[in-house]
Design an enzyme around this catalytic site. Structure first.
Site, PDB file in Angstrom:
ATOM      1  N   LYS A 103       0.826  -1.200   0.000  1.00 31.25           N
ATOM      2  CA  LYS A 103       0.000   0.000   0.000  1.00 31.25           C
ATOM      3  C   LYS A 103       0.867   1.260   0.000  1.00 31.25           C
ATOM      4  O   LYS A 103       0.630   2.185  -0.782  1.00 31.25           O
ATOM      5  CB  LYS A 103      -0.944   0.009   1.197  1.00 31.25           C
ATOM      6  CG  LYS A 103      -1.910   1.186   1.204  1.00 31.25           C
ATOM      7  CD  LYS A 103      -2.953   1.038   2.309  1.00 31.25           C
ATOM      8  CE  LYS A 103      -2.357   1.276   3.675  1.00 31.25           C
ATOM      9  NZ  LYS A 103      -3.386   1.305   4.738  1.00 31.25           N
ATOM     10  N   ASP A 136      -6.835   1.502   0.700  1.00 32.45           N
ATOM     11  CA  ASP A 136      -6.956   1.607   2.152  1.00 32.45           C
ATOM     12  C   ASP A 136      -8.392   1.270   2.544  1.00 32.45           C
ATOM     13  O   ASP A 136      -9.185   0.796   1.725  1.00 32.45           O
ATOM     14  CB  ASP A 136      -6.550   3.011   2.624  1.00 32.45           C
ATOM     15  CG  ASP A 136      -7.532   4.082   2.175  1.00 32.45           C
ATOM     16  OD1 ASP A 136      -8.424   3.788   1.341  1.00 32.45           O
ATOM     17  OD2 ASP A 136      -7.425   5.213   2.668  1.00 32.45           O
TER      18      ASP A 136
END
Length: 214
Positions: free
Chosen positions: A120, A138
């Site tokens: 991420k 997210d």
């Protein structure tokens, strides 16, 4: 959800916000890397408050190393998990200096090899610092993708893969920011603001009428 509907969703998000960007404060790829590393389980506002103290003192890998782990902690102790974040930050800075000449690498493999940097975080850096068409999924993006029917998936990687496959190319570079901001301010977790949503009629959320009336 069909291709035309997906394209119209991003068209409307673009019209509402033509130049989306992160709410983290940074001025270099390294500052962004630090900010994103500090943002795990913390708000952007709290991270910005911490980096406002840290960056004037140390905003390069060399300066962070000179500050030392305890010195870093003094500047970031107001955010969660600051002990482990300081440790990872020092280890990452050491690796940047020793292996990358003090520069933030521009490949996923090199980024993910840095301590405390996962997929991420690497996606955020590649997209926001270097303009790559990546998507960092997210909790906000995961919720929006599933709730709207845009790219449903059982986990963040599944959602990421489906978004990369289905988001029209012209919107891919900014899709990450549009979806995060939409999830943060409109398609919120507990009480989505469906009555204020620019993609209300395109959304496939079964309970949207109830929240539109709330």
């Amino acid at each position: 959800m069909n291709r035309e509907k997906r394209a119209e969703i991003f068209r409307r998000l673009r019209d509402a916000n033509p130049a989306p960007t992160t709410e983290l404060t940074y001025s270099t790829p390294f500052e962004l890397l630090v900010a994103v590393m500090l943002s795990a389980q913390a708000t952007d506002r709290s991270v910005n408050a911490a980096t406002a103290r840290l960056f004037p003192v140390a905003n390069t890998p060399e300066a962070i190393l000179a500050l030392g782990e305890e010195g870093v902690k003094q500047h970031i102790r107001t955010i969660g998990l600051y002990n482990s974040k300081a440790k990872n930050l020092i280890a990452t800075c050491r690796q940047l200096v020793e292996q990358h000449g003090g520069e933030v690498p521009r490949t996923r493999q090199a980024l993910e090899a840095l301590p405390g940097v996962g997929r991420k975080t690497a996606n955020v850096i590649l997209n926001t610092a270097f303009g790559e068409p990546t998507l960092a999924v997210d909790t906000h993006i995961f919720r929006v993708a599933n709730r709207t029917g845009l790219a449903p998936g059982r986990n963040v990687r599944e959602v990421e893969d489906r978004l990369l496959r289905h988001v029209p190319r012209e919107f891919l570079k900014d899709a990450h920011h549009w979806l995060i901001l939409h999830g943060r301010y409109v398609c919120t977790a507990r009480k989505p603001r469906c009555g204020a949503c620019v993609i209300f009629d395109l959304c496939e959320f079964r309970e949207k009428d109830k929240y539109a009336e709330a």
